[in-house]
Design a protein around this motif. Sequence first.
Motif, PDB file in Angstrom:
ATOM      1  N   LYS A  41      -0.279   9.973  -4.935  1.00  0.00           N
ATOM      2  CA  LYS A  41      -1.079   9.981  -3.714  1.00  0.00           C
ATOM      3  C   LYS A  41      -1.801   8.638  -3.563  1.00  0.00           C
ATOM      4  CE  LYS A  41      -1.684  14.996  -3.736  1.00  0.00           C
ATOM      5  NZ  LYS A  41      -2.631  16.126  -3.778  1.00  0.00           N
ATOM      6  N   THR A  42      -2.073   8.289  -2.313  1.00  0.00           N
ATOM      7  CA  THR A  42      -2.656   6.968  -2.034  1.00  0.00           C
ATOM      8  C   THR A  42      -4.043   7.096  -1.425  1.00  0.00           C
ATOM      9  OG1 THR A  42      -1.459   6.982   0.073  1.00  0.00           O
ATOM     10  CG2 THR A  42      -0.436   5.814  -1.760  1.00  0.00           C
ATOM     11  N   VAL A  43      -4.886   6.123  -1.767  1.00  0.00           N
ATOM     12  CA  VAL A  43      -6.261   6.075  -1.274  1.00  0.00           C
ATOM     13  C   VAL A  43      -6.515   4.684  -0.702  1.00  0.00           C
ATOM     14  CG1 VAL A  43      -8.701   6.346  -1.847  1.00  0.00           C
ATOM     15  CG2 VAL A  43      -6.969   7.643  -3.124  1.00  0.00           C
ATOM     16  N   ALA A  44      -6.994   4.624   0.520  1.00  0.00           N
ATOM     17  CA  ALA A  44      -7.344   3.341   1.136  1.00  0.00           C
ATOM     18  C   ALA A  44      -8.834   3.086   0.958  1.00  0.00           C
ATOM     19  CB  ALA A  44      -6.977   3.339   2.618  1.00  0.00           C
ATOM     20  N   GLU A  45      -9.178   1.974   0.338  1.00  0.00           N
ATOM     21  CA  GLU A  45     -10.577   1.607   0.151  1.00  0.00           C
ATOM     22  C   GLU A  45     -11.061   0.774   1.340  1.00  0.00           C
ATOM     23  OE1 GLU A  45     -11.391   0.964  -4.436  1.00  0.00           O
ATOM     24  OE2 GLU A  45      -9.767  -0.342  -3.773  1.00  0.00           O
ATOM     25  N   TYR A  46     -12.378   0.672   1.478  1.00  0.00           N
ATOM     26  CA  TYR A  46     -13.008  -0.161   2.510  1.00  0.00           C
ATOM     27  C   TYR A  46     -12.569   0.229   3.924  1.00  0.00           C
ATOM     28  CZ  TYR A  46     -14.812  -3.195  -1.160  1.00  0.00           C
ATOM     29  OH  TYR A  46     -15.488  -3.681  -2.249  1.00  0.00           O
ATOM     30  N   VAL A  47     -12.484   1.515   4.190  1.00  0.00           N
ATOM     31  CA  VAL A  47     -12.205   1.982   5.546  1.00  0.00           C
ATOM     32  C   VAL A  47     -13.552   2.052   6.256  1.00  0.00           C
ATOM     33  CG1 VAL A  47     -11.213   3.821   6.952  1.00  0.00           C
ATOM     34  CG2 VAL A  47     -10.214   3.285   4.716  1.00  0.00           C
ATOM     35  N   ALA A  95      -7.795   4.829  11.994  1.00  0.00           N
ATOM     36  CA  ALA A  95      -6.658   5.260  12.811  1.00  0.00           C
ATOM     37  C   ALA A  95      -5.345   4.702  12.267  1.00  0.00           C
ATOM     38  CB  ALA A  95      -6.869   4.820  14.265  1.00  0.00           C
ATOM     39  N   VAL A  96      -5.362   3.429  11.847  1.00  0.00           N
ATOM     40  CA  VAL A  96      -4.146   2.821  11.304  1.00  0.00           C
ATOM     41  C   VAL A  96      -3.758   3.476   9.982  1.00  0.00           C
ATOM     42  CG1 VAL A  96      -3.104   0.689  10.461  1.00  0.00           C
ATOM     43  CG2 VAL A  96      -4.594   0.627  12.458  1.00  0.00           C
ATOM     44  N   ILE A  97      -4.772   3.747   9.148  1.00  0.00           N
ATOM     45  CA  ILE A  97      -4.516   4.388   7.851  1.00  0.00           C
ATOM     46  C   ILE A  97      -3.882   5.765   8.057  1.00  0.00           C
ATOM     47  CG2 ILE A  97      -5.661   5.398   5.843  1.00  0.00           C
ATOM     48  CD1 ILE A  97      -5.381   2.379   5.770  1.00  0.00           C
ATOM     49  N   ARG A  98      -4.393   6.515   9.028  1.00  0.00           N
ATOM     50  CA  ARG A  98      -3.792   7.837   9.337  1.00  0.00           C
ATOM     51  C   ARG A  98      -2.345   7.675   9.789  1.00  0.00           C
ATOM     52  NH1 ARG A  98      -7.261  12.184   9.817  1.00  0.00           N
ATOM     53  NH2 ARG A  98      -9.493  11.730  10.061  1.00  0.00           N
ATOM     54  N   GLU A  99      -2.147   6.712  10.679  1.00  0.00           N
ATOM     55  CA  GLU A  99      -0.816   6.499  11.239  1.00  0.00           C
ATOM     56  C   GLU A  99       0.202   6.145  10.150  1.00  0.00           C
ATOM     57  OE1 GLU A  99       1.445   3.253  14.097  1.00  0.00           O
ATOM     58  OE2 GLU A  99      -0.738   3.434  14.188  1.00  0.00           O
ATOM     59  N   LEU A 100      -0.211   5.379   9.160  1.00  0.00           N
ATOM     60  CA  LEU A 100       0.694   4.964   8.091  1.00  0.00           C
ATOM     61  C   LEU A 100       0.964   6.092   7.089  1.00  0.00           C
ATOM     62  CD1 LEU A 100      -0.556   1.337   7.308  1.00  0.00           C
ATOM     63  CD2 LEU A 100       1.434   2.031   8.638  1.00  0.00           C
ATOM     64  N   GLY A 101       0.179   7.174   7.160  1.00  0.00           N
ATOM     65  CA  GLY A 101       0.416   8.312   6.271  1.00  0.00           C
ATOM     66  C   GLY A 101      -0.274   8.215   4.930  1.00  0.00           C
ATOM     67  N   VAL A 102      -1.303   7.328   4.819  1.00  0.00           N
ATOM     68  CA  VAL A 102      -2.078   7.255   3.579  1.00  0.00           C
ATOM     69  C   VAL A 102      -2.797   8.594   3.389  1.00  0.00           C
ATOM     70  CG1 VAL A 102      -3.964   6.055   2.403  1.00  0.00           C
ATOM     71  CG2 VAL A 102      -2.333   4.765   3.784  1.00  0.00           C
ATOM     72  N   ASP A 103      -2.884   9.066   2.145  1.00  0.00           N
ATOM     73  CA  ASP A 103      -3.416  10.408   1.882  1.00  0.00           C
ATOM     74  C   ASP A 103      -4.932  10.488   1.991  1.00  0.00           C
ATOM     75  OD1 ASP A 103      -0.845  11.629   1.143  1.00  0.00           O
ATOM     76  OD2 ASP A 103      -0.938  10.268  -0.557  1.00  0.00           O
ATOM     77  N   ILE A 110      -6.872  -4.340   8.560  1.00  0.00           N
ATOM     78  CA  ILE A 110      -5.498  -3.887   8.803  1.00  0.00           C
ATOM     79  C   ILE A 110      -5.205  -3.664  10.284  1.00  0.00           C
ATOM     80  CG2 ILE A 110      -6.044  -1.426   8.525  1.00  0.00           C
ATOM     81  CD1 ILE A 110      -3.402  -1.109   7.075  1.00  0.00           C
ATOM     82  N   ALA A 111      -6.245  -3.353  11.073  1.00  0.00           N
ATOM     83  CA  ALA A 111      -6.037  -3.078  12.499  1.00  0.00           C
ATOM     84  C   ALA A 111      -5.633  -4.327  13.266  1.00  0.00           C
ATOM     85  CB  ALA A 111      -7.301  -2.478  13.109  1.00  0.00           C
TER      86      ALA A 111
END
Length: 702
Positions: free
Chosen positions: A663-669, A676-684, A640-641
């Motif tokens: 609520k949302t969860v991002a896998e494979y971080v 950093a991108v996941i935080r910026e997008l507001g993923v929980d 995603i970055a």
Amino acid sequence: MGDLQQRLQMALDAAHMAIWDSRLVNGQAIEGTVYWSAGGAALLGLPARALSQSFRDFLGHVHDEDRATLLAIMQAGIDQRTGYELQYRVLWPDGDTHWLDARAQVLSDRQGRPMRTLGMIRDITEQRQQMIAIAERQELAEVTLNSIGDGVMTTDPQGKTRYLNRMAEQLTGWSNALAHGRDIRETLQLVDESSGQPLEHVAVKCLQQRQAIGLSSHAQLLTRDGHSIAIADSAAPIWSRDGVILGAVVVFRDVSHERKLSQQLSWQATHDTLTGLVNRREFEHLVASALHTAKEEGHTHALLYLDLDQFKVINDTCGHGAGDVLLQLLAKLLQAQMRDSDILARLGGDELGVLLPHCPLDHARLVGEQLRQSIRDFRFAWDTRTFELGVSIGMVEITQDSKSTSELLVAADQACYLAKEQGRNRIHVYQESDVMLAQRHGEMLWISRLNEAFERDYFRLYAMPIVHLHAGQESHNEVLIRIRNSHGELILPGAFIPAAERYDMMGSIDRWVIRAVCHHIMSVRDSLPPLDALAESCRRTPALYSINLSGMSLADTSLQHYITGQFVQFEIAPEQICFEITETAVIANLPKAQVFMHQLKTLGCRFSLDDFGSGFSSFGYLKALPVDYLKIDGLFVRDIASNAINRAMVKAINEVGHVMGIKTVAEYVENSATLAVIRELGVDYAQGHAVGNVRPLTAGLD
């Protein structure tokens, strides 16, 4: 004479004209007198009768802005004896403004001194209003054309350029003045974006066929300064009222961004984003094409199926980031050893496919051996560790006798399976007899292994943290299952879950996991000192465990009773259990899944939809399901970055989830950039090696 005057007056009336007679004093109009016929007085808005008035009084009828000009033009014509023509405005007593057109000659005495001006005057108000309206329409049209974001050009019937709006000037590099009269093929030079060859021009085609020509999808504009711009263009004829073509209008716009995005989407649809190799879908299409040429033209090709022998170990011990780097390195290594016509594809995970066009089996064996040896000689270094690799290769020949694409792929997969069973790091060429052998051997092997795991309690639970990114600390783990066999080897689920699904053993595995997790929760609670146990029971957010359920379990109507029985036996609060279900499993069992989820939701259990976004029907089904968490498919998260399209997909899923109260969860971080991108997008929540590694949860059941 009377008859002549009457005829003259009739002619003047028919032409809406009157006599304009001005007597001069010492050659000066301002000092003189104006004599009006009845029609002339009417042109001033006065009663229609003969009238004489001083020139100064006449000027009182003239519009303030026109008086000085009228007097100057008249006097200049008098002084030069040339007469004059002028147009001016008069104000009628009722306040209306009228335009008059006056033309007169200068009459002089015998000494040549100017004595009077005599001529005709007529009301041109209607014509002036029409001219103003036309001018306003032209100005409005020009302002409109200059305001829109599309380029607009017009031609004459021969295709010569007449007009460019401001956007057309900017896009083509031609100004209106420079382009005027030039062939439209010069001022709007169009070529094919793939070949660079001139296109049949949309304007010329429009004029020839006398009809509108629709948008083209591959046109490129060559600007005057030599740049190229991807455009979408169309043309339509300009008709006169009597059906004559006056020219053509061409409308075009810059679609560079859209076309680039379309190309990216097209590339992503056929390629693996991690390695850049052809993906499974495109590979199957290429195999189908090869099979067609084999049947129609008698060509011979070869299909190889590669399975990396140590990839899962590296992925599990070093993380997905290491596995991704390894796949990228191997893709470059193998690609460098193949012909330009050969196709290397990533079929999924650690599985690769190779299509060798026009390659007999003997030569394919040599290519396969070269690939196997290259991987064998490769050393993968990560941190302080170095890994050796191997590869099992299944090979099948594509000939006129081959039956179908699916059977070819299955045959290559089975040959690869036998290569692994025969000791790994080797090549096995498919034989007809391999089918029954592989099926029989595989069934016996996996049935016995899984039964042994149940009997000897070889199953082990591991935990993968799910970390909240924007709130306080809380304990949330996804529960993963492994097998620790009698030799101490840890077998990952990718090795036995497909077999368990194939042989209807997933329901038993799911029940084992549910019971083991409940036992673990009870064991943790019982091991705490009394005061700590009391505090734990009073916590508003007790530890949460996510348990994966298979599609088979969703269809099991007795599973709910089993789950509630475990809750009662081990005194488990349902709020501590979250069931993870894949999107595809839910869709395949939607009616039963809805009943199952609603019933357990009533008890207090939570639900997480796994791999969300892998199907385009996701949002439609989401509204019908009582889901607490969306786990965004790792396919969109892992790069995603650097991938704007994946970033947009994650952003959209996250926003829709939040709108629905999920609520949302991002896998494979896997790294800090992705985090950093996941935080910026507001993923929980985040899950992956960037926030926590897999660790043992429990050693089994007592």
